[in-house]
Design a protein around this motif. Structure first.
Motif, short mmCIF file in Angstrom:
data_model
loop_
_atom_site.label_atom_id
_atom_site.label_comp_id
_atom_site.label_asym_id
_atom_site.label_seq_id
_atom_site.Cartn_x
_atom_site.Cartn_y
_atom_site.Cartn_z
N GLY A 1 41.26 46.95 38.58
CA GLY A 1 42.09 45.75 38.60
C GLY A 1 42.35 45.28 40.03
O GLY A 1 42.26 44.10 40.34
N PRO B 1 40.19 44.75 32.63
CA PRO B 1 41.23 44.02 33.36
C PRO B 1 40.78 42.60 33.70
O PRO B 1 41.59 41.68 33.76
CB PRO B 1 41.42 44.85 34.65
CG PRO B 1 40.85 46.18 34.34
CD PRO B 1 39.75 45.94 33.36
N ALA C 1 45.46 45.26 34.47
CA ALA C 1 44.96 46.63 34.55
C ALA C 1 45.95 47.62 33.96
O ALA C 1 45.58 48.56 33.26
CB ALA C 1 44.66 46.99 36.00
#
Length: 511
Positions: free
Chosen positions: A79, A130, A406
């Motif tokens: 992420g 993500p 994330a």
């Protein structure tokens, strides 16, 4: 930082997207669809994999668990990497790697190599998930449109789960188990072609740095704890279990301390001071544990205990999957009028009823109670997941969309690990402790029968008819004892999710 209320007001008045934005949503649903199809198909393919590769009970759990474990450990890292390098770019890298490794997994000759391939899939899967939710946030800046977009996005999980048993059942009846991994290729090719055209690139102008030590600490926190839970479910409290658990918790504490002290942390811990954000994450985690745990044992129950073919077992789950999709979409207009701290607990009452239905009906009642139970479970999980996912992306500032997404996906994948680990491990423990091997079964065959339910049914096919039938019946009875206990534990998890929702989803920043 603005409060959640400020974010909500601003984004409700934001510009609305046209056809191109909705086309981008369809593209972003492809990796979500793939992951959910993969999880469901793998659960249904597990009996055939067990027969073909003869994994031990621990290896069987790791075939399922290693993918979400690696993925969960790397989601925060990916992420942050997406925030820095570009979320669309990372999505395309992940899609390419995932397709290539899926083709390799399809031809794994041993359980160990299949586990290794699944670990690599976790690495590339961490690049996919993500990116989809954070890119969706950047495409849909109008909150009303975004709420609907997230409901459609979340329904891809349910749609994939519903499609998985049908497609997977067809493949397993006509081809080898490896065919289920090849599904990734036709799903990801359109993504690789269309994403550069339809999905705009986005990144955080001030991203957290990539910190190798934090990556190691995050993995060192998750892996020992999950493995300790596995061992506890099978062997109870042992010195190894205690050491692993303490090690994992210690590494987790070090990870959090490092993030709090860093000038530009890999994960912004300030996100967790938002009560709505933290509460929605916990609701996701507990709900997914309950859902994945249910699917883990019900797929084996339908095929091995009740004798359904893979495609018949898949069809039995279609009503529940369908209701999960419907409830996720129906809850969107309701969410405009009912506060989340009321709506989510009310939805989860249906899921609790589903688990209680399983707990108090035995396998002797056939398929019908399981269909009803999964319909009830699907209603609750579908609605709760849609609302909680929307709250997660709303509560975080737009520039931290990658990190927030994330964390959300980490909760989902960690829930998948723990669902299989906790509920699957408990069933394994009950099965082993309850199985009474009939007389006449050779020692080697008895040992394999005690490993897994699939192992017992496979062994029974090579025994004399009367002895084989007796072993199958004993294995089914032993498995059934675990189903009741596990269903009650699943119900407790749902109650926990509802309680967290009631206490936290009405909170704003600083409360």
């Amino acid at each position: 930082m603005p409060t959640t209320a400020t974010i909500s007001l601003t984004e409700t008045d934001g510009p609305r997207v046209g056809a191109r934005g909705w086309a981008a949503l369809v593209v972003l649903m492809l990796p979500v669809l793939l992951v959910s199809v993969d999880n469901t198909v793998l659960s249904f393919a597990l009996p055939e994999i067990s027969t073909a590769l003869s994994p031990s009970g621990v290896e069987q759990l790791w075939i399922i668990d290693v993918y979400p474990l690696v993925l969960a450990g790397l989601l925060v890292t990916m992420g942050t990497l997406g925030d820095r390098l570009g979320r669309r770019r990372l999505l395309l890298i992940g899609a390419t790697g995932f397709a290539l490794v899926s083709a390799l997994a399809a031809f794994a000759p041993t359980a160990g190599l299949l586990i290794a391939a699944r670990a690599l899939l976790g690495l590339f899967g961490a690049m996919l998930m993500p990116s989809t939710l954070s890119l969706l946030r950047s495409v849909f800046v109008n909150r009303e449109q975004r709420r609907l977009a997230i409901a459609v996005w979340a329904s891809a999980f349910s749609a994939g789960s519903a499609l998985g048993p049908i497609v997977g059942g067809f493949l397993l009846e006509h081809f080898s188990w490896g065919s289920v991994f090849l599904l990734a290729v036709p799903v990801l090719i359109p993504l690789l072609i269309l994403a550069p055209i339809l999905v705009p690139e986005s990144r955080d102008p001030d991203p957290g740095r990539i910190d190798p030590l934090s990556i190691v600490l995050s993995m060192a926190a998750m892996a020992p704890v999950v493995y300790a839970i596995k061992e506890f479910a099978v062997d109870g409290v042992t010195p190894v279990v205690a050491i692993l658990f303490v090690l994992g918790v210690g590494m987790g504490i070090l990870f959090v301390r490092r993030q709090l002290r860093a000038e530009t942390p890999m994960l912004d811990m300030a996100l967790f001071r938002r009560g709505m954000f933290s509460g929605a994450i916990l609701v996701n985690l507990l709900s997914v544990i309950a859902l994945v745990g249910f699917l883990y044992y019900v797929s084996q129950h339908l095929q091995l205990v009740l004798g359904l073919s893979p495609i018949e077992a898949g069809l039995a789950l279609i009503p529940g999957m369908g209701m999960m999709i419907v409830s996720g979409l129906v809850v969107v207009p309701i969410a405009r009028r009912v506060r989340p701290e009321v709506l989510v607990p009310a939805a989860l009452v249906f899921s609790l009823a589903g688990y209680l239905t399983v707990a108090f009906t035995t396998h002797a009642h056939g398929v019908a109670p399981l269909i009803v139970a999964f319909v009830l479970l699907g209603i609750g999980i579908g609605a709760a997941e849609t609302v909680s996912n929307e709250l997660i992306v709303t509560a975080a500032p737009p520039e931290k969309a990658g990190a927030a997404s994330a964390v959300s996906e980490t909760a989902y994948e960690l829930g998948a690990v723990l669902g299989t680990t906790i509920l699957g491990g408990i069933i394994t423990a009950f099965y082993r402790n309850s199985l009474v091997v009939p007389d006449g079964v050779p020692a080697a065959a008895a040992q394999r029968a005690q490993e897994t339910l699939a192992g017992a049914f496979s062994v029974a096919e090579g025994l004399p008819a009367a002895t084989g039938q007796a072993l199958q019946q004993a294995a089914a009875d032993a498995f059934g004892t675990g189903v009741m206990a596990t269903s009650l534990i699943g119900g407790v998890l749902v109650i926990g999710a509802a309680t967290v929702a009631a206490l936290t989803l009405g909170r704003r920043l600083g409360r």
